[in-house]
Design a protein around this motif. Structure first.
Motif, PDB file in Angstrom:
ATOM      1  N   LYS A 313     -13.188 -73.359   3.727  1.00 46.20           N
ATOM      2  CA  LYS A 313     -11.956 -74.091   4.066  1.00 46.20           C
ATOM      3  C   LYS A 313     -11.066 -74.007   2.821  1.00 46.20           C
ATOM      4  CE  LYS A 313     -14.230 -77.462   7.051  1.00 46.20           C
ATOM      5  NZ  LYS A 313     -15.567 -77.914   6.673  1.00 46.20           N
ATOM      6  N   TYR A 350      -5.638 -75.858   4.898  1.00 44.66           N
ATOM      7  CA  TYR A 350      -4.836 -77.080   4.814  1.00 44.66           C
ATOM      8  C   TYR A 350      -3.622 -76.803   3.936  1.00 44.66           C
ATOM      9  CZ  TYR A 350      -9.422 -78.759   6.126  1.00 44.66           C
ATOM     10  OH  TYR A 350     -10.622 -78.908   6.747  1.00 44.66           O
ATOM     11  N   GLU A 372     -10.464 -83.008  -0.620  1.00 44.38           N
ATOM     12  CA  GLU A 372     -11.830 -83.455  -0.279  1.00 44.38           C
ATOM     13  C   GLU A 372     -12.492 -82.469   0.658  1.00 44.38           C
ATOM     14  OE1 GLU A 372     -11.400 -87.428   1.319  1.00 44.38           O
ATOM     15  OE2 GLU A 372     -10.638 -88.106  -0.631  1.00 44.38           O
ATOM     16  N   LYS A 373     -11.737 -81.996   1.653  1.00 41.95           N
ATOM     17  CA  LYS A 373     -12.320 -81.152   2.700  1.00 41.95           C
ATOM     18  C   LYS A 373     -12.499 -79.693   2.279  1.00 41.95           C
ATOM     19  CE  LYS A 373     -11.129 -83.320   7.055  1.00 41.95           C
ATOM     20  NZ  LYS A 373     -10.512 -83.026   8.351  1.00 41.95           N
TER      21      LYS A 373
END
Ligand code: SAJ
Length: 405
Positions: A313, A350, A372-373
């Protein structure tokens, strides 16, 4: 409320024209502002503004309510005519002066002996002389009877209302009496020093200021490429080199954006391609840096997938063209985000821009949540918010703008 005929016609009510019109009107000089966009004219005549710039709203509201600023789609007879229209680009990075030309054509029938005509638009060298020839060809009886000058602005977006008053200005006429006349005009509103020169030097001065910055940033960006290969921390290197009393290296980033520094050097390169080697190369280096950053992200994603067996991610931190603003014009960070999304192989990505709430193309994510992700965090713009982030040590970080140094 005042009903006198205008002293000044301001052609172009954009980022520079409107603040300048409001500043002139503040000194109780009647300004007739002209813009080809009827919507812009209507907004201004309501005492409102169509651009984002601190304190401009109050200045325009006051100028309009006191009757010193009126907007229109057509010019009227005045004493001073200011041309503050855009000079965009045609294909092959050649400047397009057709707006300056069309604005000049519109006022030629209105000119009378004693009038002052000033270009503020960023322009290729020789534009003021070209406009002089255009005016005298159509109105030969005005030859030697009007004053013609060039005076560029050098304000920083976000601080325009202050810098318009306090920055020094360079003023160049087509002859000494035009320079004098233009200096007398600006003296009424400007507290910075007014430096006299000729029109060609004043035109070149604007282009050189922004080219100089572009070249200096290219030097920093070139160092970042060398240091990446040489396994040296470029931020530490520059900090140390700058301890020398006469060295001041700028900061590398993910490229150069905005409407000025990434654009103005082409005005020189397109007219003097053989001579402007460094200026042209700087543009190439700064553009290449954005491409290089996008490739780095791609490589990091592939390496992650090979090592871990699943897709990473990715958080792309920042879209604006420089820190702590919401302006995405010519933004290298936006270009990189677009490239990463184009190359995406269904990984989650993101996009973060803390200065913008919603964007019509990018789905934006909160900056803390994104970090965080994400497995890979890519810092594209050095926004203040990012500097206090506490990042988990298992994250892969690509820092293109010196957040963690
Ligand atoms: N940048 C770097 N490294 C640095 C400094 C800047 O990569 O060390 C990048 C920024 O991130 C940005 C680009 O350069 O992408 C341009 O930013 P900037 O802050 O240098 O300039 P602008 O475009 O916001 O405004 C400039 C101003 N010029 C300077 O600060 C020297 C302003 O004074 C001019 O009036 C304006 O251009 C203009 O209208 O020409």
């Amino acid at each position: 409320m005042s009903n006198n005929a205008p002293n000044v016609v301001m052609i172009g009510l954009g980022y520079i024209g409107l603040p300048t019109a409001a500043l002139i009107a503040k000194s109780k000089t009647h300004v007739h502002g002209v813009d080809i966009n009827q919507k812009v004219v209507d907004v201004i005549n309501k005492g409102e503004i169509h651009i984002v710039e601190p304190d401009l709203d109050i200045a325009v509201a006051n100028a309009v309510s006191e009757g010193y600023l009126v907007a229109d789609t057509k010019p009227v007879i005045a004493e001073t005519y200011l041309i503050v229209v855009p000079t965009p680009f045609k294909a092959k990075n050649e400047p397009d002066t057709s707006f300056v030309e069309s604005a000049t054509n519109n006022i030629i029938p209105l000119l009378k002996p004693g009038d002052l005509y000033i270009i503020e638009s960023t322009s290729p060298i020789g534009t003021t002389e070209k406009m002089m020839t255009l005016i005298y060809t159509k109105r030969p009886e005005l030859k030697g009877e009007i004053y013609i000058a060039y005076c560029p602005e050098r304000v920083l977006p976000g601080n325009v209302m202050y810098e318009l008053v306090y920055n020094d200005r360079v003023i160049g006429g087509i002859d000494a009496k035009s320079t004098e006349k233009a200096v007398e005009f600006y003296k009424q509103f400007i507290k910075g020093n007014l430096h006299k020169t000729n029109a060609r030097t004043a035109e070149m001065c604007k282009l050189v200021e922004n080219s100089s910055r572009d070249v200096q940033i290219a030097f920093a960006n070139e160092l970042s490429l060398i240091c990446d290969k040489a396994n040296i921390n470029v931020w530490e290197l520059i900090e140390l080199a700058n301890k020398h009393p006469r060295v001041n290296i700028l900061q590398p980033g993910c490229g150069v954006g905005g409407h000025c520094i990434a654009v103005d050097p082409y005005f020189i390169v397109s007219d003097y391609p053989m001579e402007s080697q460094i200026i042209g190369k700087a543009r190439e280096i700064n553009n290449y840096k954005s491409f290089w950053c996008a490739e780095k992200v791609q490589t990091a994603k592939l390496e992650f997938e090979i090592k871990n067996g699943y897709k990473p991610k990715v958080a792309l931190m920042g879209l604006a063209f420089k820190p702590n603003i919401d302006d995405l014009r010519e933004s290298p960070a936006k270009y990189i985000a677009q490239k990463v999304l184009q190359n995406s192989n269904n990984e989650e990505c993101y996009i973060v821009e803390p200065n913008i709430r919603n964007h019509h193309i990018f789905k934006l994510t909160d900056y803390k949540l994104a970090t965080e992700k994400a497995d890979i965090i890519v810092f594209l713009v050095a926004h203040d918010e990012f500097k206090s982030l506490k990042l988990n040590s298992n994250k892969i970080v690509l820092d293109f703008c010196g957040i963690i140094k």
